[in-house]
Design a protein around this motif. Sequence first.
Motif, PDB file in Angstrom:
ATOM      1  N   TYR A 246       0.790  -1.225   0.000  1.00  0.00           N
ATOM      2  CA  TYR A 246       0.000   0.000   0.000  1.00  0.00           C
ATOM      3  C   TYR A 246       0.829   1.287   0.000  1.00  0.00           C
ATOM      4  N   SER A 249       0.250   3.390  -3.399  1.00  0.00           N
ATOM      5  CA  SER A 249      -1.077   3.987  -3.518  1.00  0.00           C
ATOM      6  C   SER A 249      -1.281   5.083  -2.478  1.00  0.00           C
ATOM      7  N   TYR A 278      -8.074   1.148  -8.573  1.00  0.00           N
ATOM      8  CA  TYR A 278      -7.366   0.400  -7.539  1.00  0.00           C
ATOM      9  C   TYR A 278      -8.274   0.082  -6.358  1.00  0.00           C
ATOM     10  N   GLN A 279      -9.235   0.960  -6.092  1.00  0.00           N
ATOM     11  CA  GLN A 279     -10.146   0.782  -4.955  1.00  0.00           C
ATOM     12  C   GLN A 279     -11.231  -0.250  -5.234  1.00  0.00           C
ATOM     13  N   ARG A 285      -9.809  -4.256 -11.409  1.00  0.00           N
ATOM     14  CA  ARG A 285      -8.378  -3.975 -11.456  1.00  0.00           C
ATOM     15  C   ARG A 285      -7.729  -4.678 -12.644  1.00  0.00           C
ATOM     16  N   ILE A 289      -5.790  -2.554 -15.584  1.00  0.00           N
ATOM     17  CA  ILE A 289      -4.330  -2.631 -15.680  1.00  0.00           C
ATOM     18  C   ILE A 289      -3.873  -2.949 -17.099  1.00  0.00           C
ATOM     19  N   SER A 292      -3.661   0.580 -18.599  1.00  0.00           N
ATOM     20  CA  SER A 292      -3.148   1.655 -17.748  1.00  0.00           C
ATOM     21  C   SER A 292      -1.985   2.381 -18.429  1.00  0.00           C
ATOM     22  N   PHE A 309      -0.659  -4.668  -8.482  1.00  0.00           N
ATOM     23  CA  PHE A 309      -1.871  -3.849  -8.615  1.00  0.00           C
ATOM     24  C   PHE A 309      -3.110  -4.728  -8.583  1.00  0.00           C
ATOM     25  N   GLY A 312      -4.084  -5.856  -5.329  1.00  0.00           N
ATOM     26  CA  GLY A 312      -4.519  -4.786  -4.425  1.00  0.00           C
ATOM     27  C   GLY A 312      -3.516  -4.520  -3.318  1.00  0.00           C
TER      28      GLY A 312
END
Length: 314
Positions: A246, A249, A278-279, A285, A289, A292, A309, A312
Motif C-alpha cells: 500500500y 497507492s 485500484y479501490q 483492477r 491494468i 493503464s 496492482f 490490491g
Amino acid sequence: MTLNRPRVQILLSTYNGAAYLDEQIESLINQKDVEVQILIRDDGSTDDTVAKLITLEQRYPKQIRLCPESNVGVIASFFDLIQRSSETFDYYAFCDQDDVWMPNKLARAVAQLREKDESQPLMYCSATQMVSQNLEHLKVWPADIPRPLSLYNALIENVCVGCTMVFNKQTLQLVRKKIPATLNNVIMHDWWIYLCTASFGEVVFDPEPSIWYRQHQNNVLGGSTDGLVSKWRKRLSRFVKGKNQYILSKQARQFVQLYGQYMPSQLYRDVDQFLDSYQKGVLSRMKYIGQSPFYRQSRLDNWIYKFVFILGKL
C-alpha cells in the motif's frame, strides 16, 4: 569566486557518518565552475560527525552552514533542509553523507538544465558509479532509462537517485508550497521531488555518472548489487510479508490531495482513474491494468507492478 558563476545550495543530511565526511566535503567544496554553499542538517548523530562538521565549518566558514538537530529520520531531515534553504540560489542539490562527487558534477547538471525552459520546474538526475567503501568500481546504476521520466513513471517508480538530483528555484518553490503535514505517506524525499517535477515541469536524465556512490555495510538506502533473480525474490518476499503493501497507492493519494487541483487536466484524470480502479474489485483492477498508461522502466518491473496492482497490494 566570480560573481557570474551559478550559485548552488547543497542540502546534506548527516547521521553517524564521520568516517567519510572529510573526503566527501572536499569533493563538494572543489566543484568546478559553480559557487556552492553546503547547508548541513545533522540528524542527531551520536558519533564524531558533529565534531568533524564543526571543524569543517571553521575551515570553510563561507561555504558551510551547520544545523545540529535531533533525530527525525532521513525523510523528515531532508524536508527540513528544503524548508531551511534560501531562495537566493540558482540551483539546489541533494547530497548523501558518504559519496564522493566528481569535480564537474554540478557544472554538468547546470549546463543541461540551462538548455531547458527555466521558467518551469526542472530537475536533473544522473546515473551513478557504484563503488565499494574503498572507491573500487562496481557498476553503473541505473544503467538504462528507456522510457520517459514523466508522471506516468513517477507515480509508481522512482528511478531518480536523490544524491544526483539538481533542481531549479521553481522546483524548490513548488515543493515548499505544499509540504505534507505528515510525512507518513511519503516513501522518500527524492521520490516526492520526482513526482512534483514530472507533474509540472521536466526531468532530465544524464546517463554519464558524476558521483562515486559508495556501498558499504552501513548503507540504509541505495542501488543494490544483487543479481536479477535475487533482487526479485527479495522484492516479492517483501510484498508477500506486507512490508511494501500500500505504500505506492498511499503516496499517490497524498500527492493528489495536495496538488490535484493544480495538475494538468489529463494528468489529473489519469491519476484519478488509477486510484479509483485500484479501490475496486479484482475484476475491475484486471480490466484497468491492461490499458493503464502508468509504467515502470523495465519489462520485468512492469509485470511485477501489474501483478501487485491486481492483488490490491500496491
